[in-house]
Write a protein that holds these residues in place. Structure first.
Motif, short mmCIF file in Angstrom:
data_model
loop_
_atom_site.label_atom_id
_atom_site.label_comp_id
_atom_site.label_asym_id
_atom_site.label_seq_id
_atom_site.Cartn_x
_atom_site.Cartn_y
_atom_site.Cartn_z
N ASN B 26 0.86 -1.28 0.11
CA ASN B 26 -0.26 -0.18 -0.07
C ASN B 26 0.83 1.22 -0.16
N ASN B 28 2.48 2.60 -2.96
CA ASN B 28 2.70 2.84 -4.35
C ASN B 28 4.31 2.80 -4.80
N GLU B 30 7.37 1.27 -6.64
CA GLU B 30 7.47 0.49 -8.07
C GLU B 30 8.14 -0.82 -8.08
N LYS B 71 0.04 -1.69 -9.94
CA LYS B 71 1.17 -1.52 -9.22
C LYS B 71 1.26 -2.31 -7.76
N ARG B 72 0.17 -2.27 -7.17
CA ARG B 72 -0.03 -2.82 -5.73
C ARG B 72 0.18 -4.48 -5.78
N SER B 95 10.29 1.89 -3.07
CA SER B 95 10.10 2.61 -4.11
C SER B 95 10.81 2.69 -5.39
#
Lengths: 114, 117
Positions: B26, B28, B30, B71-72, B95
């Motif tokens: 959760n 975000n 990459e 993405k998640r 990230s």
């Protein structure tokens, strides 16, 4: 496939002693990370070293990245029982088609006796 | 709370029965990755993904599949599990590519202990 040889595999010492864990490879890494893992949990990042020759200190822990970015060491001064755990090094691939790939060493199980 | 969630935490199953281990983050992030951990071998990377629809093989991809449709989520699929896939599995996210964002660590899930009989 890149390999990271971590040594020793097991280390059992008394409180107050110093110790060093080594990670060696014939491959160059863009960066190297050290993790600590407790039983039943995922690894937790301790430090990332990026520049050849870099030395980073985290309280009683000293991390060094070799000049050629192929090896690293973790030195603990005056070990305490709370340092007990599994220590892992991980090298990040230097680039090309494998950019983003991570290679872990086999791990060092450290036990510090009171 | 920022976290990586894996399910199930424990699974005992039989050879050949397809299974999926889910992983969701959760934050975000990459970069997402799957590892297996076996005694004396440390963690070995199975697959990693640097963004949506981008997946790459790690050191031990044989017998596994992954997908990154959003993405998640980054599920790990074992189409025909075999006993040598009995292991402790970790999903992780960050990230950036690990080491690229110096102060951005990989966040690991709590692990999935898989037993294939």
């Amino acid at each position: 496939t890149q390999l990271l040889e971590q040594s020793p595999q097991f280390l059992s010492i008394q409180e107050g002693e110093n110790l060093t864990v080594y990670c060696n490879s014939s491959s160059v890494f863009s960066s190297l990370q050290w993790y600590r893992q407790e039983p039943g949990e995922g690894p937790v990042l301790l430090v990332t070293v990026v520049t050849g020759g870099e030395v980073k200190k985290l309280k009683r822990l000293t991390f060094q990245f070799g000049d050629a970015r192929k090896d690293s060491s973790l030195h603990i001064t005056a070990a305490q029982p709370g340092d007990t755990g599994l220590y892992l090094c991980a090298g990040v691939d230097a680039g090309g088609t494998s950019y983003g790939k991570l290679t872990f060493g086999q791990g060092t199980i450290l036990t510090v006796h009171p | 709370e920022a976290q990586v969630t894996q399910n199930p935490r424990y699974l005992i199953t039989v050879t050949g029965k397809k299974l999926t281990v889910t992983c969701s983050q959760n934050m975000n992030h990459e970069y997402m990755s799957w590892y297996r951990q076996d005694p004396g071998l440390g963690l070995r990377q199975i697959y990693y993904s640097m963004n949506v629809e981008v997946t790459d093989k790690g050191d031990v991809p044989e017998g596994y599949k992954v997908s990154r449709k959003e993405k998640r989520n980054f599920p790990l699929i074992l189409e025909s599990p075999s006993p040598n896939q009995t292991s402790l599995y970790f999903c992780a996210s960050s990230s950036h590519v690990p080491g690229q964002g110096r102060n951005q660590p990989q966040h690991f899930g709590d692990g999935t202990r898989l037993s294939i009989l």
